[in-house]
Design a protein around this motif. Sequence first.
Motif, PDB file in Angstrom:
ATOM      1  N   THR A   1      -4.552   3.330  -4.864  1.00 40.40           N
ATOM      2  CA  THR A   1      -4.573   1.905  -5.140  1.00 40.40           C
ATOM      3  C   THR A   1      -4.922   1.189  -3.850  1.00 40.40           C
ATOM      4  OG1 THR A   1      -2.863   2.118  -6.834  1.00 40.40           O
ATOM      5  CG2 THR A   1      -3.216  -0.072  -5.926  1.00 40.40           C
ATOM      6  N   THR A   2      -5.844   0.235  -3.926  1.00 40.92           N
ATOM      7  CA  THR A   2      -6.297  -0.457  -2.728  1.00 40.92           C
ATOM      8  C   THR A   2      -5.895  -1.925  -2.773  1.00 40.92           C
ATOM      9  OG1 THR A   2      -8.459  -0.953  -3.683  1.00 40.92           O
ATOM     10  CG2 THR A   2      -8.245   1.091  -2.422  1.00 40.92           C
ATOM     11  N   PHE A   3      -5.720  -2.494  -1.586  1.00 45.05           N
ATOM     12  CA  PHE A   3      -5.340  -3.896  -1.446  1.00 45.05           C
ATOM     13  C   PHE A   3      -6.282  -4.574  -0.466  1.00 45.05           C
ATOM     14  CE2 PHE A   3      -1.555  -1.847  -2.962  1.00 45.05           C
ATOM     15  CZ  PHE A   3      -0.938  -2.791  -3.770  1.00 45.05           C
ATOM     16  N   SER A   4      -6.795  -5.735  -0.863  1.00 42.77           N
ATOM     17  CA  SER A   4      -7.593  -6.553   0.040  1.00 42.77           C
ATOM     18  C   SER A   4      -6.858  -7.863   0.279  1.00 42.77           C
ATOM     19  CB  SER A   4      -8.986  -6.822  -0.536  1.00 42.77           C
ATOM     20  OG  SER A   4      -8.894  -7.541  -1.755  1.00 42.77           O
ATOM     21  N   LEU A   5      -7.047  -8.426   1.462  1.00 41.04           N
ATOM     22  CA  LEU A   5      -6.318  -9.640   1.842  1.00 41.04           C
ATOM     23  C   LEU A   5      -7.281 -10.671   2.405  1.00 41.04           C
ATOM     24  CD1 LEU A   5      -3.713 -11.265   2.548  1.00 41.04           C
ATOM     25  CD2 LEU A   5      -3.686 -10.001   4.725  1.00 41.04           C
ATOM     26  N   GLN A   6      -7.190 -11.891   1.904  1.00 34.80           N
ATOM     27  CA  GLN A   6      -7.910 -13.030   2.478  1.00 34.80           C
ATOM     28  C   GLN A   6      -6.886 -14.031   2.980  1.00 34.80           C
ATOM     29  OE1 GLN A   6     -10.732 -15.032  -0.091  1.00 34.80           O
ATOM     30  NE2 GLN A   6     -11.251 -16.560   1.445  1.00 34.80           N
ATOM     31  N   VAL A   7      -7.021 -14.434   4.223  1.00 36.31           N
ATOM     32  CA  VAL A   7      -6.101 -15.401   4.824  1.00 36.31           C
ATOM     33  C   VAL A   7      -6.864 -16.682   5.128  1.00 36.31           C
ATOM     34  CG1 VAL A   7      -4.588 -15.908   6.785  1.00 36.31           C
ATOM     35  CG2 VAL A   7      -4.644 -13.594   5.820  1.00 36.31           C
TER      36      VAL A   7
ATOM     37  N   SER B   1       0.830  -1.208   0.000  1.00 41.09           N
ATOM     38  CA  SER B   1       0.000   0.000   0.000  1.00 41.09           C
ATOM     39  C   SER B   1       0.859   1.250   0.000  1.00 41.09           C
ATOM     40  CB  SER B   1      -0.927   0.007   1.218  1.00 41.09           C
ATOM     41  OG  SER B   1      -1.832  -1.076   1.183  1.00 41.09           O
ATOM     42  N   ILE B   2       1.983   1.192   0.685  1.00 35.38           N
ATOM     43  CA  ILE B   2       2.899   2.330   0.732  1.00 35.38           C
ATOM     44  C   ILE B   2       3.638   2.476  -0.590  1.00 35.38           C
ATOM     45  CG2 ILE B   2       5.022   3.201   1.810  1.00 35.38           C
ATOM     46  CD1 ILE B   2       4.015   1.875   4.410  1.00 35.38           C
ATOM     47  N   THR B   3       3.986   1.352  -1.186  1.00 34.08           N
ATOM     48  CA  THR B   3       4.774   1.364  -2.414  1.00 34.08           C
ATOM     49  C   THR B   3       3.971   1.861  -3.608  1.00 34.08           C
ATOM     50  OG1 THR B   3       6.063  -0.514  -1.583  1.00 34.08           O
ATOM     51  CG2 THR B   3       6.193  -0.074  -3.938  1.00 34.08           C
TER      52      THR B   3
END
Length: 239
Positions: A78-84, A71-73
Amino acid sequence: MRKIIYFFSIFVLLMSFGCENNDDQILIVDDIPIVDQKKEYKILSLGDSYTIGESVCETCRFPEQLKDSLSITFKKDTTFSLQVIAKTGWTTTNLINTIEQKNITDDFDLVTLLIGVNNQFQNKNFSIYEQEFPELIATSIRAANNTKANVIVVSIPDYAFTPFGRGSASISTGIDKYNEFAKSYCDQNGITFVNITDITRQGLTNPNLVASDGLHPSELAYTKFVERILPLAIEKLKD
């Protein structure tokens, strides 16, 4: 506090480039590109306690740190979603069975896989891993838009180098066997494999790399994992 990778150097360069308007611009900061494009990225992380982050906070585990660093880079819109999908104690069999129940989608931009320590710890027959690791690779590829280039396999940490493991040579030998198979399979099939095992093998000389439970990696250890994974993840996402 968790290290925010390259934050200040990125901020300074962004300020200096603030007057430019180029939708395809990529800035390079210490060999890490700042990708200037607008998009939503989906990340899937599969594994066991090392992915769920046993004994560390939810934002301290390596998939969350990776998401934050990405997200910083990338540019701010730009958005990021994460599924674990991970749980402490899971073997390859447990992970396969759970994935089948989850009916995961096939539109992830990046998939990480870290699995096998519980096969070793529970003394499962090694042939199970030989059969099921390739199955999990195939599942990871399908989830990653059927693109193997979007999959990153992370090596198994060595818990021998913790107060729990007490420097056991037999544990390290077992971990090596699993990692050697995984790396060989990945190399033969063009899958990205990231070695982080050597980081965890500093756990007895650097207790800060071990979580408070005396067994799992600490937030700092996960930060070091991300330092190795991040450049590869950026390359995959910007292509």
